[in-house]
Scaffold this motif. Structure first.
Motif, PDB file in Angstrom:
ATOM      1  N   SER A   1       1.406   8.783   2.619  1.00 27.31           N
ATOM      2  CA  SER A   1       0.390   8.976   1.592  1.00 27.31           C
ATOM      3  C   SER A   1       0.072   7.608   1.026  1.00 27.31           C
ATOM      4  O   SER A   1       0.939   6.762   0.899  1.00 27.31           O
ATOM      5  CB  SER A   1       0.903   9.901   0.501  1.00 27.31           C
ATOM      6  N   VAL A   2      -1.134   7.393   0.725  1.00 28.52           N
ATOM      7  CA  VAL A   2      -1.504   6.090   0.184  1.00 28.52           C
ATOM      8  C   VAL A   2      -1.107   6.066  -1.275  1.00 28.52           C
ATOM      9  O   VAL A   2      -1.547   6.898  -2.066  1.00 28.52           O
ATOM     10  CB  VAL A   2      -3.011   5.843   0.322  1.00 28.52           C
TER      11      VAL A   2
ATOM     12  N   VAL B   1      -1.033   0.257  14.305  1.00 33.38           N
ATOM     13  CA  VAL B   1      -0.055   0.906  13.430  1.00 33.38           C
ATOM     14  C   VAL B   1      -0.510   0.664  12.004  1.00 33.38           C
ATOM     15  O   VAL B   1      -0.882  -0.443  11.637  1.00 33.38           O
ATOM     16  CB  VAL B   1       1.347   0.273  13.624  1.00 33.38           C
ATOM     17  N   LEU B   2      -0.482   1.709  11.213  1.00 27.56           N
ATOM     18  CA  LEU B   2      -0.778   1.548   9.797  1.00 27.56           C
ATOM     19  C   LEU B   2       0.529   1.417   9.045  1.00 27.56           C
ATOM     20  O   LEU B   2       1.399   2.270   9.173  1.00 27.56           O
ATOM     21  CB  LEU B   2      -1.517   2.772   9.255  1.00 27.56           C
TER      22      LEU B   2
ATOM     23  N   CYS C   1       6.132   2.522   4.820  1.00 29.21           N
ATOM     24  CA  CYS C   1       6.146   3.568   5.827  1.00 29.21           C
ATOM     25  C   CYS C   1       4.997   3.294   6.796  1.00 29.21           C
ATOM     26  O   CYS C   1       4.108   2.514   6.505  1.00 29.21           O
ATOM     27  CB  CYS C   1       5.990   4.946   5.195  1.00 29.21           C
ATOM     28  N   PHE C   2       5.045   3.933   7.945  1.00 30.74           N
ATOM     29  CA  PHE C   2       4.034   3.603   8.937  1.00 30.74           C
ATOM     30  C   PHE C   2       3.616   4.830   9.732  1.00 30.74           C
ATOM     31  O   PHE C   2       4.299   5.834   9.755  1.00 30.74           O
ATOM     32  CB  PHE C   2       4.517   2.503   9.882  1.00 30.74           C
ATOM     33  N   ALA C   3       2.444   4.711  10.328  1.00 29.64           N
ATOM     34  CA  ALA C   3       1.952   5.799  11.183  1.00 29.64           C
ATOM     35  C   ALA C   3       1.254   5.173  12.387  1.00 29.64           C
ATOM     36  O   ALA C   3       0.594   4.145  12.256  1.00 29.64           O
ATOM     37  CB  ALA C   3       0.974   6.683  10.421  1.00 29.64           C
TER      38      ALA C   3
ATOM     39  N   ARG D   1      -1.042  -1.643  -0.883  1.00 32.24           N
ATOM     40  CA  ARG D   1      -1.839  -2.150   0.220  1.00 32.24           C
ATOM     41  C   ARG D   1      -1.515  -1.402   1.496  1.00 32.24           C
ATOM     42  O   ARG D   1      -0.404  -0.907   1.666  1.00 32.24           O
ATOM     43  CB  ARG D   1      -1.564  -3.632   0.418  1.00 32.24           C
ATOM     44  N   VAL D   2      -2.500  -1.346   2.324  1.00 29.04           N
ATOM     45  CA  VAL D   2      -2.320  -0.747   3.646  1.00 29.04           C
ATOM     46  C   VAL D   2      -2.551  -1.835   4.670  1.00 29.04           C
ATOM     47  O   VAL D   2      -3.559  -2.518   4.612  1.00 29.04           O
ATOM     48  CB  VAL D   2      -3.335   0.395   3.875  1.00 29.04           C
ATOM     49  N   PHE D   3      -1.607  -2.008   5.575  1.00 25.03           N
ATOM     50  CA  PHE D   3      -1.752  -3.031   6.601  1.00 25.03           C
ATOM     51  C   PHE D   3      -2.108  -2.370   7.913  1.00 25.03           C
ATOM     52  O   PHE D   3      -1.554  -1.347   8.274  1.00 25.03           O
ATOM     53  CB  PHE D   3      -0.450  -3.803   6.801  1.00 25.03           C
TER      54      PHE D   3
END
Lengths: 335, 664
Positions: B54-55, B27-28, B19-21, B67-69
């Motif tokens: 949500s992480v 962009v996360l 998912c992304f924000a 992981r968060v990109f």
């Protein structure tokens, strides 16, 4: 982030006195990676540099002149840190460092003062919670005394011989407690101290008397980051600021025998202290009458844009760095 | 136009839910366990959950770490060697904005041309650095990247130079050709090594590439150099002396436009016509028939397109061909006529074998004087807004762009500057440059700045001070308060009460000052002594920032007076603190308890009035909450009782004392 400590050659200083010709651009000799922002640095001796980091680490780098490399010689990892109840101890930025070989004194955002010796692994002395606010800068007053400035506008003298963790004297500005960012002591007359504040004001203090500054000079329009007396000709003072200007304050009266600047390297103190004695007893800095002693103030930067963060001066050379990622070298300061 | 899909290395949507924000410039993309239970979910679902990120690491029993990109569009700002470009051009930009508008006509134009040259020299300097870096690195991938960058920068300088000639300097017929010749000579460098090789050889005329080099000089209009080489050939080959003399003479006499106004265009055209006819005669007479090289040179001098086209490899580009054509067939070309020659040159040169590349299209648009087209094409092709933002700003200063509003309100210059500056803000240190760019966007600059400046990570106080100064200089009060609050909270959490206070003083934040004072008072109540006396004793005028702070200062003063045994003053102060309502109600008990030792002193300190006041305070305090639990507490009740007793005793003593006739 990629921060580096770099050594540059600014041209051959040996001939600087002759005509002051343009010797070419400064070129990079060597550099080394540094962890965190470089908050302050000073030469410990001919080869070693002490660097204060925003991570709270203090590092000694050695410059090997034979093969032009830099290496990290010694590191004090958590010289400055915050004690946080929730998380593990986070690093606090080390904001100022001053050296008097082999002693090194550092101060930081954690209000701590550390005394290190270059050859010892642990700190010789640590004063925890020396200040309830951030200590912005430190300098030596005498061999065993230091001066610190903090973000509630106080100038404190600490006597390192004494074991108690209290300053021996506290000075503060009269009005609003404007944070002080930099401090420097007159090279010859040790009771004269200059500080620069967040509002760009330059204050001159006589620490023998009173707790308030002798003179307040409205200088810059924004934070004054550094103030330096010229080491061999202290009638000259230099300040740099966030507003992008670098000012040269000149209180030397038009005396015919001006100290010559063809001397190189170390402090020709013998020669100069003579002239200091021959001049008027009260230094021009302490004079309260602005009309009597003329003070010339010049802005050395023609097109100012971004902040001048740091400067240093030695002999006829002035070097300063700006937020536009540029370093400027001026080799004919008194031409 | 479609944006090419970006691949995020390491993010695999087949194995993990993604998912992304959106952020300001990034962009996360996160791996999440959302919707995992039902097996694979469609991508549409994942997109629909977009804003509820949500992480996944917080899930209990998550199978593996998530992981968060962080996906950034603008990679260029992180290239080390380009930083010089950004910094220097910022300086030039600021100089341009501040430059005198009153200068009119020629001097203004000269000034703007100088600015354009400055920009170009910065690009060239950067190219040099990049080239050095490419040469000195051993990493192949890095070298490839640097080389690509060098060619991109080179193309940028090519385009900019052409725009400078056509738009900013607006060269007129005559000088136009000279400028274009300079332009070609500067940028077509593929032949340089060959030229060097021939010139440095022992006998150049014997070199197999000799005639190629002569041709290059002729094609670029470098007559003197061509003649010099030819003289070497002539001295080596006396039989062709006659031919050589004629050719040399023709080349010497060729009329070219001059920069000074010594001749008008008509004069030039006449002379040129004459000279052209002379060349024609010599060619038709067969003077050069025995030497094909010289004959082809003569044909080139006559502007014979086929002859020029034969030397395609020496020209390498269609715009070189264009300029050579113009030099030898139409030296007095007017700017507006360029488009026709340009189009035909490109067609002839490419000859249907290859199609034009983006660079060719951009240059063609420039020759056609379609400024907007140039900017649009450049925006699409280049990966970074730097080029178009600065060029458009400069063109705008030349008053060349009509301000037709784009659909969301601002004009093109502002739009490009906003995009460029926004890109800068995602960099940890180049954001400072972005501030100045926003300042010069009259419509939306301020709003953008307000939004961006709050997101700069404040890792040290030093950085926070810089950000604050920027906000204060622009009267962005809200941002000042918000930043000071963040710093003050951080300081408070680290137990740096002095720092926290210093931040709230800067923001003139009374509420926070109250918070800090409460913290001090709480500490005092718990420990029985004040921490950080250096701060409280030296509050100065900042004490007035908040009532609670004033109380703190005064309370400390009370303790000091008591310590110095100045009891009457201490007593008076204590009373004032309560009666003037400076003290918070919660603290009254403490204050009254502090009054106890004063009441118990051998000599009477409180006057009758004061004692009555104290009693009233006590009654106010106890009457307030009769069924509050603290008064059931033994200690509290004892305290109250002791106070009442002490007050009563004091009252008794003081009545007697005051009733006694003075004199004894």
């Amino acid at each position: 982030q990629d921060n580096r400590i770099s050594i540059w050659s600014a041209g051959d200083l040996g001939n600087a006195g002759l005509n002051g010709e343009y010797h070419g651009e400064p070129h990079l000799l060597c550099d080394i990676q540094h962890n965190g922002d470089v908050m302050d640095m000073q030469f410990l001796d001919q080869e070693r540099i002490v660097v204060a980091s925003s991570t709270g680490t203090v590092t000694i780098f050695r410059h090997h002149q034979n093969n032009q490399t830099l290496s990290a010689n010694h590191r004090w990892e958590r010289a400055h840190y915050h004690v946080d109840q929730d998380t593990s101890c986070g690093g606090a930025a080390c904001t100022g460092v001053v050296c008097n070989n082999p002693e090194i004194v550092t101060v930081g955002e954690d209000g701590r003062i550390n005394l290190f010796r270059a050859d010892q692994k642990d700190a010789v002395r640590t004063i925890d919670n020396a200040d309830s606010s951030t200590l912005h800068a430190v300098t030596f007053l005498r061999t065993t005394e230091i001066l610190t400035v903090n973000s509630i506008g106080q100038l404190k003298i600490w006597d390192l011989r004494q074991q108690r963790n209290e300053p021996s004297q506290i000075f503060s500005l009269a009005g609003d407690r404007v944070p002080l960012h930099c401090v420097d002591r007159h090279p010859n007359q040790q009771h004269i101290v200059a500080t620069g504040g967040q509002d760009g004001m330059l204050s001159i203090w006589d620490i023998r008397q009173g707790t308030m500054p002798v003179s307040l000079l409205n200088a810059h329009e924004a934070e004054m980051w550094e103030v330096h007396f010229h080491p061999s000709d202290p009638d000259h003072l230099f300040t740099c600021s966030e507003d992008g200007s670098l000012w040269h304050w000149d209180t030397s009266t038009n005396v015919s025998e001006k100290p010559s600047f063809l001397h190189q390297g170390g402090r020709s103190t013998a020669y100069l202290s003579h002239t200091a004695i021959n001049q008027s007893v009260v230094s021009a800095w302490l004079s309260n009458d602005p009309t009597k002693d003329r003070m010339e103030i010049t802005n050395l930067i023609p097109n100012q844009t971004l902040s001048v963060n740091s400067l240093d001066v030695l002999g006829p050379c002035l070097v300063y760095g700006t937020d536009a990622e540029a370093i400027y070298v001026n080799r004919q300061l008194f031409a | 136009d479609t944006v090419p899909p970006q691949v995020v290395p390491g993010a695999d949507s087949s194995s993990r839910q993604l998912c992304f924000a959106w952020g300001p410039a990034e962009v996360l993309v996160c791996e999440t366990l959302f919707g995992r239970a039902g097996g694979s979910r469609s991508r549409a679902d994942a997109a629909a959950r977009v804003l509820t990120v949500s992480v996944a690491g917080t899930e209990v029993g998550a199978p593996s770490s998530s992981r968060v990109f962080v996906v950034r569009r603008d990679q260029d700002i992180y290239i080390q060697t380009l930083r010089k470009l950004f910094n220097e051009s910022h300086g030039i930009f600021m100089g341009l904005q501040r430059s005198e508008e009153e200068l009119a006509g020629k001097s203004r134009k000269a000034q703007l041309v100088q600015v354009s040259k400055n920009y170009r020299s910065v690009i060239r300097a950067c190219m040099e650095d990049m080239h050095q870096a490419a040469v000195s690195t051993r990493d192949a991938a890095l070298q490839a990247q640097y080389s690509t960058q060098v060619s991109i920068l080179s193309a940028m300088e090519l385009i900019w130079n052409l725009c400078e000639i056509l738009f900013i300097e607006a060269a007129t017929a005559g000088p136009l050709l000279l400028r274009l010749l300079d332009w070609v000579r500067l940028h077509v460098c593929d032949v340089d090594s060959m030229v060097r090789e021939v010139l440095s050889s022992e006998s150049p005329s014997k070199h197999k590439l000799f005639w190629n080099v002569v041709d290059v000089f002729v094609l670029q209009g470098r007559m003197d150099e061509a003649r010099h080489l030819l003289s070497k050939e002539a001295s080596a080959n006396p039989t062709s002396m006659n031919m050589y003399k004629i050719l040399d003479d023709l080349m010497k006499k060729m009329p070219v436009p001059s920069l000074s106004n010594t001749q008008t265009l008509t004069e030039l055209e006449l002379k040129w016509q004459h000279w052209h006819e002379e060349c024609q005669r010599y060619l038709q007479d067969g003077t050069f028939a025995s030497n094909p090289h010289m004959e082809s040179i003569c044909k080139i001098l006559l502007g014979d397109e086929d002859a020029i086209l034969e030397k395609k490899e020496l020209m390498t580009t269609w715009y070189h061909f264009l300029v050579t054509r113009l030099l030898y067939s139409h030296p007095t070309v007017k700017p507006m006529e360029l488009r026709f020659y340009a189009q035909s040159s490109m067609d002839l040169f490419l000859g249907g074998e290859s199609s034009p590349e983006p660079l060719d299209l951009i240059l063609m648009a420039a020759f056609e004087f379609e400024m907007h087209q140039v900017i649009k094409e450049c925006s699409i092709v280049l990966s970074n807004w730097w080029f178009v933002a600065h060029l458009t700003d400069l063109l705008d200063h030349c008053k060349l762009l009509q301000s037709h509003n784009l659909y969301f309100g601002s004009n093109m210059r502002e739009f490009l500057l906003l995009e460029y500056a926004s890109g800068l803000f995602s960099h940890h240190s180049l954001w400072q440059l972005g501030v100045d760019y926003f300042d010069h966007c009259p419509e939306f600059g301020r709003v953008y700045l307000e939004l961006h400046i709050e997101r700069i990570p404040l890792s040290t106080e030093h950085k926070a001070l810089k950000v604050l100064r920027i906000c204060e200089q622009r009267q962005m009060q809200e941002q000042v308060r918000s930043i000071c609050k963040i710093m003050a909270m951080k300081a408070l959490r680290n137990n740096r009460l002095g720092s926290a206070l210093s931040w709230s003083i800067r923001a003139k934040d009374a509420a926070f000052a109250t918070l800090i004072s409460d913290r001090f008072l709480k500490d005092y109540c718990e420990r029985g002594y004040f921490s950080d006396l250096d701060l409280i004793d030296n509050l100065g005028p900042s004490m007035l920032l908040s009532d609670r702070l004033t109380f703190l200062g005064k309370y400390r003063e009370f303790h000091r007076l008591y310590g110095e045994k100045r009891f009457p003053e201490a007593a008076r102060l204590l009373l004032t603190l309560m009666t003037a309502h400076i003290a918070p109600c919660s603290f009254w008990m403490t204050l009254l308890t502090d009054a106890l030792p004063l009441l118990e002193q051998k000599e009477v300190i409180f006057s009758a009035e004061q004692t009555y006041e104290l009693m009233r305070c006590l009654e106010d305090l106890t009457a307030g909450n009769p069924d509050k639990q603290k008064f059931q507490d033994d200690i509290e009740t004892t305290k109250v009782e002791m106070l009442r007793l002490a007050l009563a005793r004091n009252l008794a003593r003081v009545i007697v004392k005051e009733g006694t006739v003075e004199g004894s």
